[in-house]
Each structure stands twice: as structure tokens, then as C-alpha cells.
Write a protein that holds these residues in place. Structure first.
Motif, mmCIF file in Angstrom:
data_model
loop_
_atom_site.group_PDB
_atom_site.id
_atom_site.type_symbol
_atom_site.label_atom_id
_atom_site.label_comp_id
_atom_site.label_asym_id
_atom_site.label_seq_id
_atom_site.Cartn_x
_atom_site.Cartn_y
_atom_site.Cartn_z
ATOM 1 N N GLU A 224 -8.286 -28.742 -40.590
ATOM 2 C CA GLU A 224 -9.704 -28.482 -40.392
ATOM 3 C C GLU A 224 -10.400 -29.585 -39.616
ATOM 4 O OE1 GLU A 224 -10.538 -27.820 -44.484
ATOM 5 O OE2 GLU A 224 -8.931 -26.355 -44.328
ATOM 6 N N ARG A 225 -9.700 -30.649 -39.416
ATOM 7 C CA ARG A 225 -10.406 -31.760 -38.782
ATOM 8 C C ARG A 225 -10.347 -31.712 -37.268
ATOM 9 N NH1 ARG A 225 -9.752 -37.602 -40.765
ATOM 10 N NH2 ARG A 225 -11.132 -37.776 -38.977
ATOM 11 N N THR A 226 -9.246 -31.211 -36.740
ATOM 12 C CA THR A 226 -9.154 -31.164 -35.289
ATOM 13 C C THR A 226 -9.115 -29.711 -34.835
ATOM 14 O OG1 THR A 226 -7.807 -33.116 -35.495
ATOM 15 C CG2 THR A 226 -7.936 -32.122 -33.333
ATOM 16 N N LEU A 227 -10.045 -29.377 -33.951
ATOM 17 C CA LEU A 227 -10.136 -27.996 -33.490
ATOM 18 C C LEU A 227 -9.928 -27.969 -31.993
ATOM 19 C CD1 LEU A 227 -13.377 -27.061 -35.410
ATOM 20 C CD2 LEU A 227 -11.100 -26.243 -35.973
ATOM 21 N N LEU A 228 -9.338 -26.877 -31.541
ATOM 22 C CA LEU A 228 -9.220 -26.648 -30.112
ATOM 23 C C LEU A 228 -10.158 -25.491 -29.783
ATOM 24 C CD1 LEU A 228 -7.556 -27.513 -27.613
ATOM 25 C CD2 LEU A 228 -6.035 -25.624 -28.140
ATOM 26 N N LEU A 241 -23.988 -31.161 -25.801
ATOM 27 C CA LEU A 241 -24.380 -30.449 -27.012
ATOM 28 C C LEU A 241 -23.438 -30.776 -28.176
ATOM 29 C CD1 LEU A 241 -25.736 -26.918 -27.254
ATOM 30 C CD2 LEU A 241 -23.878 -27.511 -28.791
ATOM 31 N N LEU A 242 -22.152 -30.746 -27.836
ATOM 32 C CA LEU A 242 -21.154 -31.030 -28.891
ATOM 33 C C LEU A 242 -21.307 -32.451 -29.407
ATOM 34 C CD1 LEU A 242 -17.910 -29.362 -27.501
ATOM 35 C CD2 LEU A 242 -19.250 -28.628 -29.474
ATOM 36 N N ARG A 243 -21.512 -33.362 -28.471
ATOM 37 C CA ARG A 243 -21.585 -34.772 -28.880
ATOM 38 C C ARG A 243 -22.852 -35.047 -29.673
ATOM 39 N NH1 ARG A 243 -18.563 -37.680 -23.843
ATOM 40 N NH2 ARG A 243 -16.501 -37.048 -24.563
ATOM 41 N N GLY A 244 -23.852 -34.248 -29.436
ATOM 42 C CA GLY A 244 -25.101 -34.429 -30.174
ATOM 43 C C GLY A 244 -25.055 -33.815 -31.566
ATOM 44 N N GLN A 245 -24.065 -33.010 -31.796
ATOM 45 C CA GLN A 245 -23.982 -32.272 -33.068
ATOM 46 C C GLN A 245 -23.623 -33.205 -34.233
ATOM 47 O OE1 GLN A 245 -24.476 -28.892 -33.122
ATOM 48 N NE2 GLN A 245 -24.106 -28.679 -35.310
ATOM 49 N N ILE A 248 -19.685 -34.193 -35.847
ATOM 50 C CA ILE A 248 -18.603 -34.235 -34.868
ATOM 51 C C ILE A 248 -18.328 -35.679 -34.482
ATOM 52 C CG2 ILE A 248 -17.943 -33.692 -32.498
ATOM 53 C CD1 ILE A 248 -19.126 -30.990 -32.818
ATOM 54 N N GLN A 249 -17.103 -36.039 -34.648
ATOM 55 C CA GLN A 249 -16.704 -37.416 -34.362
ATOM 56 C C GLN A 249 -16.493 -37.594 -32.868
ATOM 57 O OE1 GLN A 249 -15.072 -39.236 -37.279
ATOM 58 N NE2 GLN A 249 -14.359 -41.028 -36.193
ATOM 59 N N SER A 250 -15.772 -36.652 -32.285
ATOM 60 C CA SER A 250 -15.521 -36.770 -30.855
ATOM 61 C C SER A 250 -15.281 -35.390 -30.272
ATOM 62 C CB SER A 250 -14.291 -37.642 -30.599
ATOM 63 O OG SER A 250 -13.146 -36.966 -31.049
ATOM 64 N N GLU A 267 -12.976 -33.269 -32.841
ATOM 65 C CA GLU A 267 -12.573 -33.860 -34.118
ATOM 66 C C GLU A 267 -13.816 -34.070 -34.968
ATOM 67 O OE1 GLU A 267 -10.065 -37.566 -35.957
ATOM 68 O OE2 GLU A 267 -10.361 -37.497 -33.778
ATOM 69 N N SER A 268 -13.765 -33.549 -36.179
ATOM 70 C CA SER A 268 -14.929 -33.679 -37.043
ATOM 71 C C SER A 268 -14.818 -34.945 -37.872
ATOM 72 C CB SER A 268 -15.022 -32.482 -37.973
ATOM 73 O OG SER A 268 -13.923 -32.488 -38.852
ATOM 74 N N LYS A 269 -15.939 -35.349 -38.451
ATOM 75 C CA LYS A 269 -15.899 -36.470 -39.387
ATOM 76 C C LYS A 269 -15.196 -36.005 -40.661
ATOM 77 C CE LYS A 269 -19.843 -38.786 -37.440
ATOM 78 N NZ LYS A 269 -21.298 -38.724 -37.326
ATOM 79 N N PRO A 270 -14.640 -36.923 -41.436
ATOM 80 C CA PRO A 270 -13.851 -36.524 -42.610
ATOM 81 C C PRO A 270 -14.642 -35.635 -43.570
ATOM 82 C CG PRO A 270 -13.667 -38.879 -42.213
ATOM 83 C CD PRO A 270 -14.676 -38.373 -41.253
ATOM 84 N N ASN A 271 -13.958 -34.653 -44.115
ATOM 85 C CA ASN A 271 -14.492 -33.780 -45.162
ATOM 86 C C ASN A 271 -15.718 -32.960 -44.740
ATOM 87 O OD1 ASN A 271 -12.533 -34.898 -46.866
ATOM 88 N ND2 ASN A 271 -13.911 -36.609 -47.315
ATOM 89 N N ILE A 272 -15.840 -32.693 -43.478
ATOM 90 C CA ILE A 272 -16.941 -31.833 -43.048
ATOM 91 C C ILE A 272 -16.358 -30.648 -42.293
ATOM 92 C CG2 ILE A 272 -18.949 -31.651 -41.511
ATOM 93 C CD1 ILE A 272 -19.539 -34.552 -42.127
ATOM 94 N N ASP A 273 -16.783 -29.446 -42.662
ATOM 95 C CA ASP A 273 -16.353 -28.275 -41.916
ATOM 96 C C ASP A 273 -17.433 -27.977 -40.879
ATOM 97 O OD1 ASP A 273 -15.399 -25.983 -40.911
ATOM 98 O OD2 ASP A 273 -15.206 -24.919 -42.820
#
Lengths: 342, 239
Positions: A224-228, A241-245, A248-250, A267-273
Motif C-alpha cells: 500500500e505504500r508504493t503505487l504505480l 498536484l501530487l507533491r502538494g497532496q 504523499i512522500q514522493s 510513495e505515501s507516508k507510513p500508515n496512510i492510505d
């Protein structure tokens, strides 16, 4: 079937293994995974009664290895890292010796015959072990472990040094045997674990850092942490937009695979969907998501991650980035060492 | 125990070691027998046996150096020590296999009293005494050699270590004798040395004087070293 509780063993000042506990029910194939020097072999040597632990105990089928070694050892077949072979003996003599040594009492000829069939030794039965190839030596070692039909098999890196075809063969043998036996096998070849094992224990620096099914392990760490994502729209607009969300880590641009859309690894920050908020934000901005899938971490990634985390855990003062590097270096060195050995 | 005994005994003769051991002995000793008894026309075997005692000091290490060292080196000790067998059984099996090779050697030397009986007359007490004596001392040497071999995975170290031990014991004896003759040592020390002396007891037995305490002594030496071997191997597990 196998009960291991808080096993500890030190070599001089360094801790070989440090409080390892696990229990394995009957009929399970368990993979021990870890870098060299993590304590896999030490743990196996203690389970088989070759070494003694400083603390903690091991029970095989309810029998304590230290209190009643003879009875416990009757349940175990052990293939050590280096197969314990007498090079001057023929395969036949060696297996006869193992049969007599273990005091097995079921018809010798048929018993050894069926084991040779299973491990594919019939062709070399009368040859001297010292003249056999490494793959065959490994099989002789495996055959030795099978003598006496033990209900627990401990295999230390059973496929090391085999060619790809032999690896598949040996794995099939192990799976076949696993139907009626409890098996622990150690390896640092990661695909082996997913190919053979029902459960993985990852050991690093003498502690168990993960204990799960191979497929869950992959999911738990990265699913769940890394999405394509493939998103239609202008590159800069999507990226900002993505970076402002939040969450979202990166978000890294991969390229333009389909005209008018861009692929990103997010890549999301830990434990966040982040999937729902991300979908909402993109929909609001008018950038449709054409594709979204979790990027499965390969077992290699998981392995490095878990063993890294163990190091980071032990030295909390260091930041993760700096602790990851020595670990990687250490791994490289270890692998190099191993190559030199061979 | 039987499985280990059989394998190790066979292993002496599938490798060259068994043949080297027997060959070296037989060559040297038969030559001496020829010189001493055939050319010298003597019916007494004592000379040959006392020479054999010296040779034994140098040749026994060849017999015992591989007993445990080879297993440590080849990692076959992992098979032995993880099998449902008692440690003492493994040690006894290995010890007896070396001892059996030594007995084979003694059987070959039975040719000598036989040859003498054809051409002359044996001194029965002397012959029997010498055989029992050499059997005892061989048993003790092999027990020591097995112990030394259980300490190292290097066969050369095991051989040199055993040789060193045998020579040291012998020198101790010679030195004690010199001091005794010069009267430099107090009687109590001399008595104690005499009590633990392997060669002194051998001399008694070889003269045909078979006393129970000598036999008990040699059995004890074997037992002590085999016990130390078992304890040493147990300790390895905790290292």
C-alpha cells in the motif's frame, strides 16, 4: 512439532543469536531467511543438538533436546551447510553407515533404495563420494538426512551450489517430503522461499525481524505504500498536484507510456492510505486516473528493508539513511566473502 | 558404537594410513628380528619388544591423528553428534577401531614366536608377558592419541601433539632414573614417579610378572583419557 523459546548464544563478546522464539506446527515448511552471519546456522545447530544454547530451550515433538538428546535426535534429519560426507566411501557404504549409526530398524535395502529413488542417487550408488559433483554430494547429504524417516527435517541451504535444473529438482523433493514432515530450511536465495515455503522467518543480527507467509510479507511492507499510477494530463500540473497532496512522500515521473498520460511512482507516508484522497484531488483537477496499482516489492526489497530496519532499530541514534549504507556494505562484504569461500 | 567402529576400521584400509602404519612397523621390526634373533641366534624376544616400544612412540600418532581431527575437518562430526547415539559410544567406537588395527599388527608379529618354536624353544612367560605388556601400553598410547586428536581439526597438530606427549612421558622417566641413581630426589617423589610410570610397569609385565595392580593401572589410564575425550567433546558444544 518444534518449540523454540528465547534461545540465546554468544560467541565471545558478540551475540550469535539473541532471544529467538518460534513454534512450528506439524507438517509446515518454514524458510529461514537472513544475510550470512545472521544466526541461521547457529539456530539450526542448536535445534539439532550439535551446539548448546547459553539460554532458552528447544523441544522437538515435546522432547527437550538438552534433557533427552537421544530421543529428540531420533526425530531429526539434519543436512548441515557443508554436507557431512566421508569422501573416501561410496554412496552405498555411506548410506549404510548412516543407517546403522542412526539405529534404524526398517528393512535396510528397501529403505535406502526408496531414498535414493527420491533424491535421484540411483545412478551414482556405487561411486565414491569424493568423485561426485557438488550437486550429487548435496543430494547424498540430503539422502543421509532422510534416513530413518525422521518427522523433522532441518536443511541448511540445501540448494547452494546446484545448477538451475537441480535446484528445481531438489525443491520438488523438498516439497514432496514436506507433505508428511515438518521442515526448516535456511537460504539467502529469496525466490526459493516463495517457491517452497509456507512461512518465512527473517533473521537479522540474531533476532527474528519478521514471521509471516511469503505473500503477506510482500504486502505488509510495500503493497500500500508504493503505487504505480498512470494519469492523463500535463506532466507539470499532475506532479505539482501530487507533491502538494498531504500524505504523499514522493511522486516521481517515470515517463510517457501512453500518449497524453504520464506514469508516476508514488510513495505515501507510513500508515496512510492515500488512494482515496488522491483520487478525489485528481478528479477535481480533471486529471483522470487511467491505471493505479500497488507496486509489489520483490522479496529482495523486503529482505533488504527488514534487515535494514533491524539495524536501524538497534542503533536508533543514527538516521535511517546512514544506517542503511553500512548494512548494504556489510551485505556486499558478506557475499564477497562467500564467493571467496567457494 | 558398532557402526562407528566398523566404519573407522574400514577407513584405515581404504586410505593409505592403515597400510603405512602396518608396513612401517613390520618392515622395521622384522629387520630387527632378523638381526637380533636370526643372525644373533637368540631365542629371546625381549630385545625386539623393547625396540618395538620405542617405535610405537613414533608410529602410534599416525594411527590416532585422524580419529577425530578428520571428522572435524570434513564436518562429518555434525553427522555423528546429531545422530541418536551417545557421545561415549562414538568415542569407544573410534578408540576400538584404532586399537583393532594395533591388534592386527600384533597378530602379524605372532610369526616370531612361531619361527622360534620351530628352531628352538620359547620362554613362554617372557613371550606372554611381552605381548600383554605391549598390548597394555598400546592401549594407553592410543587412548592418549585419541584424546589429543579430539582437541584439534588439524591432523598434523594431532600427530605432533601425541608424539610430544609420548616423548615427554619417556623423558620424564629417564630423568627420574638419573636423579634416582644420584640420590638427588627424595624417596617419596621417586615412589610417586614410579607409581605413575608407564614404562616401569611395562618392564614388570614383560618380565612375566603379571600383577593385578599393573593391569588396573593401564585400564585406568585408558579410562581417564577416554573420559577426558568425552568431556572435551561435550565442552565443544558449549564453546
Amino acid at each position: 512439532m518444534i518449540e523454540v523459546s528465547s534461545l540465546t548464544k554468544s560467541y565471545g563478546k558478540s551475540r550469535g543469536i539473541d532471544g529467538i522464539s518460534f513454534s512450528i506446527p506439524e507438517g509446515q515448511i518454514v524458510g529461514f531467511l537472513g544475510p550470512n552471519g545472521a544466526g541461521k546456522t547457529t539456530t539450526m545447530n542448536i535445534i539439532t543438538g550439535y551446539l548448546s544454547a547459553d539460554a532458552g530451550d528447544v523441544k522437538i515433538a515435546g522432547v527437550d533436546v538438552l534433557e533427552n538428546p537421544i530421543e529428540a535426535k531420533r526425530h531429526i534429519g539434519y543436512l548441515p551447510e557443508q554436507p557431512p560426507l566421508y569422501h573416501a566411501m561410496t554412496v552405498e557404504e555411506y548410506l549404510d553407515f548412516a543407517y546403522e549409526l542412526k539405529g534404524v530398524k526398517s528393512g535396510q535395502q528397501e529403505h535406502i533404495g526408496s531414498i535414493c529413488q527420491m533424491t535421484g542417487l540411483s545412478d551414482v550408488y556405487r561411486r565414491v563420494i569424493g568423485h561426485l559433483s557438488k550437486g550429487y554430494k548435496q543430494r547424498v547429504g540430503l539422502a543421509q538426512a532422510l534416513i530413518g524417516d525422521p518427522d523433522v527435517l532441518i536443511l541448511d541451504e540445501p540448494t547452494v551450489g546446484l545448477d538451475p535444473r537441480q535446484i528445481v529438482e531438489i525443491r520438488n523433493v523438498i516439497k514432496e517430503m514436506g507433505k508428511s514432515r515438518t521442515i526448516i530450511l535456511s537460504t539467502h536465495i529469496l525466490p526459493e522461499v516463495s517457491a517452497v515455503c509456507e512461512r518465512v522467518l527473517v533473521i537479522s543480527n540474531g533476532v527474528i525481524v519478521a514471521d509471516d507467509k511469503p505473500e503477506n510479507l510482500a504486502g505488509a511492507i510495500s503493497g500500500e505504500r508504493t503505487l504505480l499510477a498512470r494519469i492523463a494530463g500535463p506532466r507539470d500540473g499532475i506532479q505539482s498536484l501530487l507533491r502538494g497532496q498531504d500524505g504523499i512522500q514522493s511522486a516521481n515521473h517515470l515517463g510517457e507510456m501512453e500518449t497524453g498520460s504520464h506514469d508516476f511512482v508514488i510513495e505515501s507516508k507510513p500508515n496512510i492510505d492515500i488512494r482515496k484522497p488522491m483520487f478525489a484531488a485528481l478528479a477535481k483537477a480533471g486529471y483522470p486516473i487511467l491505471m493505479l496499482r500497488p507496486q509489489d516489492a520483490s522479496l529482495e526489497d523486503i529482505f533488504l528493508k527488514l534487515t535494514d530496519e533491524a539495524v536501524a532499530h538497534e542503533k536508533p541514534k543514527k538516521s535511517k539513511k546512514t544506517s542503511a549504507r553500512p548494512q548494504q556494505k556489510e551485505l556486499d562484504e558478506l557475499f564477497m566473502d562467500e564467493e571467496e569461500d567457494e | 558404537m558398532l557402526a562407528v567402529f566398523k566404519r573407522d576400521f574400514k577407513a584405515y584400509f581404504t586410505s593409505a594410513i592403515g597400510y603405512i602404519y602396518l608396513g612401517a612397523y613390520i618392515l622395521v621390526l622384522n629387520l630387527l628380528f632378523y638381526l637380533n634373533n636370526a643372525l644373533g641366534a637368540s631365542p629371546s624376544l625381549s630385545g625386539v619388544f623393547s625396540f618395538m616400544l620405542m617405535v610405537m612412540m613414533f608410529v602410534t600418532p599416525i594411527l590416532t591423528m585422524r580419529v577425530f581431527s578428520e571428522d572435524f575437518k570434513q564436518k562429518t562430526d555434525q553427522l555423528l553428534f546429531t545422530s541418536p547415539v551417545k557421545l561415549s559410544g562414538i568415542v569407544m567406537g573410534k578408540y576400538l577401531s584404532s586399537f583393532a588395527v594395533f591388534v592386527c599388527l600384533l597378530l602379524l608379529t605372532l610369526l616370531w614366536p612361531f619361527a622360534i618354536s620351530v628352531f628352538g624353544e620359547n620362554n613362554t612367560a617372557e613371550v606372554v608377558g611381552n605381548y600383554i605388556g605391549i598390548l597394555c601400553i598400546g592401549a594407553a598410547y592410543i587412548a592418549m592419541g585419541v584424546f589429543i586428536s579430539s582437541l584439534t581439526e588439524n591432523q598434523v597438530v594431532a600427530a605432533v601433539g601425541s608424539l610430544g606427549l609420548f616423548v615427554a612421558l619417556y623423558i620424564l622417566e629417564v630423568v627420574a632414573l638419573i636423579f634416582y641413581q644420584s640420590g638427588a630426589l627424595p624417596m617419596l617423589v621417586m615412589r610417586s614417579l614410579r607409581f605413575i610410570s608407564i614404562y616401569g610397569r611395562y618392564n614388570d609385565i614383560s618380565r612375566g610378572v603379571l600383577a593385578l595392580d599393573d593391569i588396573v593401572y593401564f585400564l585406568s589410564v585408558c579410562a581417564i583419557f577416554l573420559f577426558l575425550t568425552v568431556r572435551g567433546l561435550e565442552k565443544r558444544r558449549w564453546a
